[in-house]
Design a protein around this motif. Structure first.
Motif, PDB file in Angstrom:
ATOM      1  N   ASP A 442       1.003  -1.072  -0.043  1.00 29.77           N
ATOM      2  CA  ASP A 442      -0.046  -0.013   0.086  1.00 29.77           C
ATOM      3  C   ASP A 442       0.973   1.244  -0.012  1.00 29.77           C
ATOM      4  OD1 ASP A 442      -1.900   1.944   0.283  1.00 29.77           O
ATOM      5  OD2 ASP A 442      -2.810   0.978   2.132  1.00 29.77           O
ATOM      6  N   MET A 443       0.865   2.111  -1.117  1.00 28.07           N
ATOM      7  CA  MET A 443       1.633   3.321  -1.174  1.00 28.07           C
ATOM      8  C   MET A 443       0.992   4.559  -0.710  1.00 28.07           C
ATOM      9  SD  MET A 443       4.330   2.051  -1.721  1.00 28.07           S
ATOM     10  CE  MET A 443       5.300   3.466  -2.065  1.00 28.07           C
ATOM     11  N   ALA A 444      -0.409   4.336  -0.127  1.00 28.97           N
ATOM     12  CA  ALA A 444      -0.984   5.530   0.334  1.00 28.97           C
ATOM     13  C   ALA A 444      -0.120   6.028   1.703  1.00 28.97           C
ATOM     14  CB  ALA A 444      -2.177   5.016   0.944  1.00 28.97           C
ATOM     15  N   LEU A 445      -0.290   7.265   1.934  1.00 29.52           N
ATOM     16  CA  LEU A 445       0.622   7.785   2.847  1.00 29.52           C
ATOM     17  C   LEU A 445      -0.129   7.584   4.275  1.00 29.52           C
ATOM     18  CD1 LEU A 445       3.472   9.522   3.281  1.00 29.52           C
ATOM     19  CD2 LEU A 445       2.046  11.559   3.150  1.00 29.52           C
ATOM     20  N   PRO A 446       0.802   7.017   5.235  1.00 33.06           N
ATOM     21  CA  PRO A 446       0.112   6.881   6.313  1.00 33.06           C
ATOM     22  C   PRO A 446      -0.153   8.175   7.162  1.00 33.06           C
ATOM     23  CG  PRO A 446       1.504   5.186   6.239  1.00 33.06           C
ATOM     24  CD  PRO A 446       1.837   6.077   5.093  1.00 33.06           C
ATOM     25  N   ARG A 451       7.066   9.521   4.312  1.00 27.01           N
ATOM     26  CA  ARG A 451       7.349   8.418   3.110  1.00 27.01           C
ATOM     27  C   ARG A 451       6.198   7.517   3.091  1.00 27.01           C
ATOM     28  NH1 ARG A 451      11.215  11.627   3.338  1.00 27.01           N
ATOM     29  NH2 ARG A 451      11.077  11.356   5.384  1.00 27.01           N
ATOM     30  N   PRO A 452       5.525   7.017   2.037  1.00 29.13           N
ATOM     31  CA  PRO A 452       4.681   6.041   2.153  1.00 29.13           C
ATOM     32  C   PRO A 452       5.252   4.672   1.950  1.00 29.13           C
ATOM     33  CG  PRO A 452       4.945   6.786  -0.278  1.00 29.13           C
ATOM     34  CD  PRO A 452       5.508   7.874   0.678  1.00 29.13           C
ATOM     35  N   GLY A 453       4.351   3.464   2.155  1.00 21.82           N
ATOM     36  CA  GLY A 453       4.722   2.407   2.283  1.00 21.82           C
ATOM     37  C   GLY A 453       4.332   1.371   3.391  1.00 21.82           C
ATOM     38  N   PHE A 466       3.571  -4.367   8.262  1.00 24.97           N
ATOM     39  CA  PHE A 466       4.838  -3.466   8.408  1.00 24.97           C
ATOM     40  C   PHE A 466       4.944  -2.229   7.665  1.00 24.97           C
ATOM     41  CE2 PHE A 466       6.683  -6.988   5.944  1.00 24.97           C
ATOM     42  CZ  PHE A 466       7.307  -6.165   5.008  1.00 24.97           C
ATOM     43  N   ARG A 467       5.596  -1.127   8.244  1.00 21.91           N
ATOM     44  CA  ARG A 467       5.873  -0.139   7.556  1.00 21.91           C
ATOM     45  C   ARG A 467       6.979  -0.230   6.515  1.00 21.91           C
ATOM     46  NH1 ARG A 467       5.422   3.704   5.739  1.00 21.91           N
ATOM     47  NH2 ARG A 467       6.193   5.819   6.706  1.00 21.91           N
ATOM     48  N   PHE A 468       7.103   0.329   5.292  1.00 21.25           N
ATOM     49  CA  PHE A 468       8.219   0.009   4.226  1.00 21.25           C
ATOM     50  C   PHE A 468       8.400   1.114   3.456  1.00 21.25           C
ATOM     51  CE2 PHE A 468       9.636  -2.677   0.530  1.00 21.25           C
ATOM     52  CZ  PHE A 468      10.495  -3.218   0.939  1.00 21.25           C
ATOM     53  N   PRO A 469       8.859   2.306   4.099  1.00 20.52           N
ATOM     54  CA  PRO A 469       9.143   3.319   3.201  1.00 20.52           C
ATOM     55  C   PRO A 469      10.494   3.454   2.335  1.00 20.52           C
ATOM     56  CG  PRO A 469       9.762   3.742   5.502  1.00 20.52           C
ATOM     57  CD  PRO A 469       9.191   2.421   5.468  1.00 20.52           C
ATOM     58  N   THR A 470      10.418   3.936   1.464  1.00 23.64           N
ATOM     59  CA  THR A 470      11.710   3.693   0.497  1.00 23.64           C
ATOM     60  C   THR A 470      12.554   5.087   0.627  1.00 23.64           C
ATOM     61  OG1 THR A 470      10.435   2.770  -1.378  1.00 23.64           O
ATOM     62  CG2 THR A 470      12.366   3.980  -2.067  1.00 23.64           C
ATOM     63  N   TYR A 471      13.848   4.794   0.427  1.00 31.67           N
ATOM     64  CA  TYR A 471      14.872   5.953   0.567  1.00 31.67           C
ATOM     65  C   TYR A 471      15.774   5.779  -0.466  1.00 31.67           C
ATOM     66  CZ  TYR A 471      13.175   5.549   5.518  1.00 31.67           C
ATOM     67  OH  TYR A 471      12.304   5.564   6.515  1.00 31.67           O
ATOM     68  N   GLU A 472      16.258   7.053  -0.741  1.00 33.32           N
ATOM     69  CA  GLU A 472      17.140   7.290  -1.812  1.00 33.32           C
ATOM     70  C   GLU A 472      18.546   7.131  -1.151  1.00 33.32           C
ATOM     71  OE1 GLU A 472      16.815   7.671  -5.306  1.00 33.32           O
ATOM     72  OE2 GLU A 472      14.849   7.193  -4.619  1.00 33.32           O
ATOM     73  N   LEU A 485      15.142   9.216   7.396  1.00 33.05           N
ATOM     74  CA  LEU A 485      14.749   8.108   8.427  1.00 33.05           C
ATOM     75  C   LEU A 485      14.243   8.665   9.688  1.00 33.05           C
ATOM     76  CD1 LEU A 485      14.804   5.195   8.927  1.00 33.05           C
ATOM     77  CD2 LEU A 485      17.365   5.239   9.487  1.00 33.05           C
ATOM     78  N   ALA A 486      14.803   9.669  10.148  1.00 32.77           N
ATOM     79  CA  ALA A 486      14.380  10.025  11.656  1.00 32.77           C
ATOM     80  C   ALA A 486      12.853  10.596  11.681  1.00 32.77           C
ATOM     81  CB  ALA A 486      15.272  11.391  11.841  1.00 32.77           C
ATOM     82  N   GLU A 487      12.565  11.457  10.702  1.00 32.02           N
ATOM     83  CA  GLU A 487      11.062  11.735  10.120  1.00 32.02           C
ATOM     84  C   GLU A 487      10.151  10.573  10.421  1.00 32.02           C
ATOM     85  OE1 GLU A 487      11.988  15.906   7.553  1.00 32.02           O
ATOM     86  OE2 GLU A 487      11.330  13.948   6.752  1.00 32.02           O
ATOM     87  N   ASP A 488      10.600   9.574   9.554  1.00 33.87           N
ATOM     88  CA  ASP A 488       9.679   8.274   9.291  1.00 33.87           C
ATOM     89  C   ASP A 488       9.811   7.636  10.874  1.00 33.87           C
ATOM     90  OD1 ASP A 488       8.531   8.702   7.007  1.00 33.87           O
ATOM     91  OD2 ASP A 488      10.439   7.839   5.989  1.00 33.87           O
ATOM     92  N   VAL A 489      10.825   7.424  11.646  1.00 34.17           N
ATOM     93  CA  VAL A 489      10.773   6.936  13.077  1.00 34.17           C
ATOM     94  C   VAL A 489      10.016   7.522  13.837  1.00 34.17           C
ATOM     95  CG1 VAL A 489      12.240   6.025  14.651  1.00 34.17           C
ATOM     96  CG2 VAL A 489      13.060   5.589  12.436  1.00 34.17           C
ATOM     97  N   GLU A 490      10.016   8.889  13.804  1.00 29.01           N
ATOM     98  CA  GLU A 490       9.337   9.797  14.754  1.00 29.01           C
ATOM     99  C   GLU A 490       7.729   9.663  14.582  1.00 29.01           C
ATOM    100  OE1 GLU A 490       9.360  14.333  16.743  1.00 29.01           O
ATOM    101  OE2 GLU A 490       9.990  14.136  14.639  1.00 29.01           O
ATOM    102  N   ALA A 491       7.505   9.811  13.313  1.00 30.76           N
ATOM    103  CA  ALA A 491       6.076   9.503  13.082  1.00 30.76           C
ATOM    104  C   ALA A 491       5.445   8.107  13.396  1.00 30.76           C
ATOM    105  CB  ALA A 491       5.925   9.865  11.415  1.00 30.76           C
ATOM    106  N   TRP A 492       6.442   6.982  13.077  1.00 34.38           N
ATOM    107  CA  TRP A 492       5.885   5.836  13.209  1.00 34.38           C
ATOM    108  C   TRP A 492       5.626   5.538  14.731  1.00 34.38           C
ATOM    109  CZ3 TRP A 492       9.914   2.118  14.893  1.00 34.38           C
ATOM    110  CH2 TRP A 492       9.296   0.893  15.054  1.00 34.38           C
TER     111      TRP A 492
END
Length: 502
Positions: A442-446, A451-453, A466-472, A485-492
């Protein structure tokens, strides 16, 4: 995502589905110091940056037979550390030092700049995880600053090579429980296991063993290999952390109320089976075309970098670990206050050099030895890696442990686009083609996520995700995409309740 529920006390603690339902095809005191109070901003009194060592036992049946000291560094959350989640960071390898990647790059209050020269000083990190969590970094035994408490002979002092991953996970459980026992204000805080690479084998195994601590055996043949101290040590911790339930064995879901989060950074979840499956998929990825055309030039951990560029990043970390001023900035403590670091407090101590030349190591840390104290020929302050008992290999049992814990564990797995060592893009494909699960990405944004995933796994017995965001980024996402990564971890963590007021 996983929602963790508050459940009552009592129960056997045994998981009736201990076979893991894997569905696979196989068988068997520092600059953030604590002068504040818990009601305002800043760490509460008595909780401040510290570093030290935790003595861990050897085993007579599985794993290293000798005792060792595992190094830790603790950085408290900037606000309310007595309530904030505690993130336990460890690198993988196995045998790689956490003080070589996750500690110096992108997670703590200070960070190294991967593009800077090797002798450049650490910089303030605006994306420090201390904004929302307390941080505990631990070096594996024999790696980084961790050292052995006996002279060892790997040929005779390592037992049970097939399942050394169980003994390795047990080392980190022991260190974590010892740390919590010594820090009463943190004792009942939510704990997040953050493992990179082989850390993606270690973290699910740790959670599986802790959540199923009362079990004497299981279909995965993991709990029968658990150390004899696990059951009593887990019960003692749970009794102290949650006195209302004292004396009652806890069910896996109850244990997961505290030990129910895992951040897996490019994880090697199920060993060589995962590697072999990834190989056939990544060869078709156009992002890797140049790498496969000339693998001698490009780094497999990040195909955008040459081997020389990656070597400079590692050299920068090594220089920082062996330079007192830079190391004290990263740890937030005065090195002379770290008990067990300098002689005579570290004796007896021994390092298994393996691939390293002791004379070269001594020369590289000559200034540190001059300031802290001289070491013998069989010792060193810091090594990038140490693995006296050889390679640990995950298998279908480690996959089963991952699936079992996923039922009650909030999980975030990174998907770094330029990593051939762990081709995480293959994970959803693997579950869809090689397991009993149907898979939906699911690539909708939680809500709240940058980042979605989300990967959802379903079969007749379970609905997991499980959350599965993509990173460059390459393999080390804390280096390649630290702010993201820090942004996604904080939100998660907010989404899954780890940072909710308790």
């Amino acid at each position: 995502m996983v929602t963790l529920l508050v459940v009552g006390c009592g129960g056997s603690g045994n998981d009736p589905e201990g076979d893991g339902d894997n569905g696979g095809s196989g068988g068997s005191g520092g600059d953030e110091g604590g002068d504040g109070d818990s009601g305002g901003e800043g760490p509460m009194a008595g909780i401040s940056a510290e570093a030290g060592f935790i003595d861990i036992p050897g085993s007579s049946t599985l794993g290293p037979s000798w005792p060792a000291r595992m190094f830790y560094s603790f950085r408290p959350a900037e606000e309310h550390p007595d309530e904030a989640p505690l993130i336990l960071f460890f690198n993988g390898g196995p045998g790689s030092a956490t003080t070589s990647i996750l500690l110096p790059y992108g997670t703590g209050p200070h960070t190294l700049d991967p593009a800077a020269l090797a002798d450049a000083a650490p910089l303030a990190n605006a994306a420090s995880y201390t904004r929302f969590a307390s941080l505990l970094y631990v070096d594996a035994r024999s790696a980084g600053f961790s050292y052995d408490l006996a002279t060892i002979d790997p040929a005779s002092d390592c037992q049970g090579n097939e399942q050394l991953y169980v003994a390795d996970a047990a080392d980190f459980i022991y260190a974590l429980l010892e740390f919590l026992e010594a820090h009463e204000p943190l004792r009942d805080n939510p704990v997040v296991l953050a493992g990179e690479s082989y850390g993606g084998t270690r973290a699910p195994l740790m959670l599986y063993m802790m959540q199923n601590y009362t079990s004497d055996g299981d279909g995965l043949q993991l709990m029968d290999k658990a150390p004899s101290w696990l059951k009593d040590k887990m019960q003692e911790h749970l009794d102290a952390a949650f006195p209302a339930c004292a004396g009652a064995p806890q069910e896996p879901a109850q244990v997961a109320e505290q030990f129910g989060w895992q951040l897996l950074i490019q994880p090697k979840i199920f060993g060589m089976q995962q590697t072999s499956y990834e190989a056939s998929l990544m060869i078709e990825d156009p992002d890797f075309a140049e790498y496969f055309a000339n693998p001698g030039m490009w780094d497999p951990y990040d195909v955008r970098r040459t081997h020389e560029e990656t070597a400079l990043i590692a050299e920068h970390a090594s220089h920082a670990m062996r330079t007192r001023e830079h190391l004290e900035t990263l740890l937030g403590v005065d090195l002379t206050e770290v008990a067990g670091l300098a002689p005579p407090g570290r004796e007896p101590s021994f390092r298994y050099f393996d691939r390293y030349d002791p004379a070269e190591i001594a020369a590289s840390e000559s200034s540190l030895r001059a300031e802290l104290g001289a070491l013998g020929d069989t010792d060193a302050y810091w090594l990038p890696a140490g693995l006296p008992c050889g390679a640990f290999r995950g298998d279908v049992r480690t996959l089963g442990a991952f699936v079992n814990t996923l039922r009650r564990t909030a999980t975030l797995i990174t998907n770094a686009r330029y990593d051939t060592v762990v081709y995480s893009e293959a994970l959803p494909v693997y579950f869809g083609e090689r397991s009993t699960f149907s898979v939906d990405v699911d690539m909708a944004l939680p809500a709240g996520a940058a980042r979605p995933g989300v990967v959802r796994l379903t079969n007749g017995a379970a609905e997991l995700s499980f959350r599965f965001p993509t990173y460059e980024s390459g393999h080390a996402v804390s280096i390649g995409a630290p702010r993201e990564l820090a942004e996604d971890v904080e939100a998660w963590l907010a989404e899954t309740g780890a940072t909710a007021a308790r």
